[in-house]
Scaffold this motif. Structure first.
Motif, PDB file in Angstrom:
ATOM      1  N   HIS A  58     -12.177 -11.230  41.759  1.00 33.70           N
ATOM      2  CA  HIS A  58     -11.543 -11.203  43.074  1.00 33.70           C
ATOM      3  C   HIS A  58     -10.507 -10.082  43.094  1.00 33.70           C
ATOM      4  O   HIS A  58      -9.968  -9.715  42.053  1.00 33.70           O
ATOM      5  CB  HIS A  58     -10.898 -12.559  43.392  1.00 33.70           C
ATOM      6  N   HIS A  60      -6.905  -7.916  44.296  1.00 35.09           N
ATOM      7  CA  HIS A  60      -5.495  -8.068  44.650  1.00 35.09           C
ATOM      8  C   HIS A  60      -4.929  -6.693  45.017  1.00 35.09           C
ATOM      9  O   HIS A  60      -5.400  -5.667  44.529  1.00 35.09           O
ATOM     10  CB  HIS A  60      -4.675  -8.628  43.483  1.00 35.09           C
ATOM     11  N   ARG A  61      -3.903  -6.711  45.843  1.00 32.84           N
ATOM     12  CA  ARG A  61      -3.128  -5.506  46.136  1.00 32.84           C
ATOM     13  C   ARG A  61      -1.712  -5.915  46.537  1.00 32.84           C
ATOM     14  O   ARG A  61      -1.515  -6.891  47.243  1.00 32.84           O
ATOM     15  CB  ARG A  61      -3.758  -4.685  47.270  1.00 32.84           C
ATOM     16  N   ALA A  65       0.171 -10.576  39.843  1.00 31.77           N
ATOM     17  CA  ALA A  65      -0.416 -11.895  39.616  1.00 31.77           C
ATOM     18  C   ALA A  65      -0.235 -12.223  38.134  1.00 31.77           C
ATOM     19  O   ALA A  65      -0.708 -11.479  37.273  1.00 31.77           O
ATOM     20  CB  ALA A  65      -1.890 -11.896  39.994  1.00 31.77           C
ATOM     21  N   ALA A  96      -0.936  -5.497  40.435  1.00 34.09           N
ATOM     22  CA  ALA A  96      -2.121  -5.087  41.191  1.00 34.09           C
ATOM     23  C   ALA A  96      -1.992  -3.700  41.797  1.00 34.09           C
ATOM     24  O   ALA A  96      -2.983  -2.995  41.973  1.00 34.09           O
ATOM     25  CB  ALA A  96      -2.413  -6.108  42.289  1.00 34.09           C
ATOM     26  N   TRP A 123       2.730 -15.507  41.695  1.00 34.98           N
ATOM     27  CA  TRP A 123       2.672 -14.193  42.331  1.00 34.98           C
ATOM     28  C   TRP A 123       4.094 -13.732  42.594  1.00 34.98           C
ATOM     29  O   TRP A 123       4.881 -14.445  43.235  1.00 34.98           O
ATOM     30  CB  TRP A 123       1.913 -14.244  43.652  1.00 34.98           C
ATOM     31  N   SER A 256       0.681 -11.050  54.661  1.00 32.07           N
ATOM     32  CA  SER A 256      -0.221 -11.487  53.593  1.00 32.07           C
ATOM     33  C   SER A 256      -1.470 -12.088  54.198  1.00 32.07           C
ATOM     34  O   SER A 256      -1.441 -12.703  55.270  1.00 32.07           O
ATOM     35  CB  SER A 256       0.470 -12.512  52.683  1.00 32.07           C
ATOM     36  N   PRO A 259      -5.967 -12.387  49.215  1.00 28.36           N
ATOM     37  CA  PRO A 259      -5.509 -11.808  47.956  1.00 28.36           C
ATOM     38  C   PRO A 259      -4.624 -10.570  48.102  1.00 28.36           C
ATOM     39  O   PRO A 259      -4.350  -9.895  47.117  1.00 28.36           O
ATOM     40  CB  PRO A 259      -6.830 -11.427  47.279  1.00 28.36           C
ATOM     41  N   PHE A 260      -4.191 -10.266  49.324  1.00 30.50           N
ATOM     42  CA  PHE A 260      -3.409  -9.054  49.561  1.00 30.50           C
ATOM     43  C   PHE A 260      -2.037  -9.403  50.144  1.00 30.50           C
ATOM     44  O   PHE A 260      -1.938 -10.256  51.031  1.00 30.50           O
ATOM     45  CB  PHE A 260      -4.143  -8.114  50.521  1.00 30.50           C
TER      46      PHE A 260
END
Length: 286
Positions: A58, A60-61, A65, A96, A123, A256, A259-260
Motif C-alpha cells: 500500500h 503512503h505520502r 509510518a 514516506a 503515524w 488527509s 494513506p496520504f
C-alpha cells in the motif's frame, strides 16, 4: 507537573489480517504531530500461507509510518528496495516523503517467536517543507535501541527516536519527536521530562499505571496530557508494558485521505494521480 487532559479507549477495526484498536484519530481529531495510533494483535494462522498474512502493499505520502514491535516480528518490504525484518523490542520507521509503497508482513520464522504479532502502528506528521523529500526507511532492533534501566531494575525505557532524560534515540526525525517503549514491573516508577509546549501521550498495552499518583490508566487506554508542565511521573501498580510519545506541534493545515497526509486537498488529488501513474514505485513481493 504536567497533568492529564483525558483518558480514552479505542475502537476495533481491521487492518489487513490484524485486529486493531484505533486510539487516534479520536472523534475525527488528531493530536499533532501524532495522526494515527493503532494497537494491533494478530495470532498467526497455521492454515494460511505466511506470505499472505499481515498488511499487503500500500502507498503512503507526507508522513512517517512507524511500527513499534512488542511481540513476534514484522517483515518490511518497500518500493525503494528495502527488505528487512525486525523482531520484538525493535522499531521500523518509514518516512514516506514524496511517496513509497510498502508491505508489513509476518516473518517466515514467526512460530519460532511465539506465533503472535503485537505492535503499535503510529503515524507522525511531516512538516510541509519535507513532505516531498525522498522516502527513507530506518530500522532499529531492540539491541540497537538506546536503553535506560533504572537503578532498582524495575523499569526499562527504550528510546528509538528523540531524547528521554538525556538518552538519545538513533532514528532521525524532521521535528522534535520522542518515542519510548517502556517495560515496568509492579512498583517501578519513572519521571519523564519533555518540553511543556509539546503534545505528549501515554498508552498502556498491558497492565496498570498511575500518572502523578492521581490518574489511573489501564490496559488499552491512552492518556493525552495537558501542555501545563515539563515533567510527569509514571508508577506501575502491576507489571506493565507501555508507550510514551511526545512531539513538537506542527501548526499547519492537514488534508488527509486514506494513506496520504498533505496540507491541501489538491495535494491529495495529486498524490492519488502520482500513485496511479507509478511515480511512487512498484512493490512486487517475492
Amino acid at each position: 507537573m504536567r497533568t492529564v487532559n483525558k483518558i480514552i479507549g479505542g475502537r476495533p477495526i481491521n487492518v489487513g489480517s490484524i485486529k486493531v484498536q484505533e486510539l487516534l484519530p479520536n472523534n475525527g481529531e488528531f493530536f499533532s504531530p501524532f495522526l494515527v495510533f493503532h494497537h494491533g494483535i494478530a495470532k498467526i494462522e497455521e492454515h494460511i500461507p505466511i506470505h499472505q498474512q499481515g498488511v499487503g502493499p500500500h502507498p503512503h505520502r507526507g508522513f512517517s509510518a512507524i511500527s513499534f514491535i512488542y511481540r513476534g516480528g514484522v517483515h518490511h518490504r518497500d518500493s525503494r528496495g528495502n527488505n528487512h525484518k525486525v523482531y520484538a523490542g525493535g522499531t521500523q520507521w518509514t518516512s514516506a516523503g514524496m511517496g513509497i509503497i510498502h508491505s508489513e508482513r509476518v516473518p517466515e520464522d514467526i512460530f519460532d517467536h511465539g506465533g503472535e504479532q503485537e505492535l503499535l502502528q503510529v503515524w507522525v506528521n511531516t512538516p510541509a517543507a519535507h513532505k516531498m523529500d525522498q522516502p527513507a526507511y530506518y530500522p532499529a532492533t531492540a539491541e540497537e535501541t538506546p536503553t535506560i534501566v533504572t537503578e532498582d531494575g524495575l523499569t526499562i525505557v527504550r528510546v528509538p527516536a528523540g531524547n528521554v532524560n538525556g538518552t538519545k534515540g538513533i532514528i532521525p526525525t524532521f521535528t522534535d519527536v520522542t518515542t519510548a517503549m517502556v517495560d515496568m514491573k509492579a512498583g517501578g516508577h519513572f519521571t519523564f521530562n519533555f518540553n511543556a509546549s509539546h503534545n505528549t501521550l501515554v498508552y498502556v498495552l498491558k497492565g496498570k499505571i498511575t500518572i502523578n499518583a492521581t490518574h489511573v490508566v489501564t490496559t488499552k487506554q491512552l492518556a493525552l496530557m495537558n501542555n501545563d508542565g515539563d515533567s510527569f511521573t509514571i508508577t506501575a501498580t502491576e507489571d506493565t508494558i507501555l508507550f510514551v510519545g511526545s512531539g513538537e506541534i506542527i501548526n499547519e493545515p492537514i488534508a488527509s485521505h486514506g494513506p496520504f497526509v498533505m496540507n491541501y486537498q489538491t495535494e491529495i488529488m495529486e498524490a492519488f494521480r502520482d500513485y496511479q501513474m507509478g511515480k511512487m514505485g512498484v512493490l512486487i513481493e517475492e
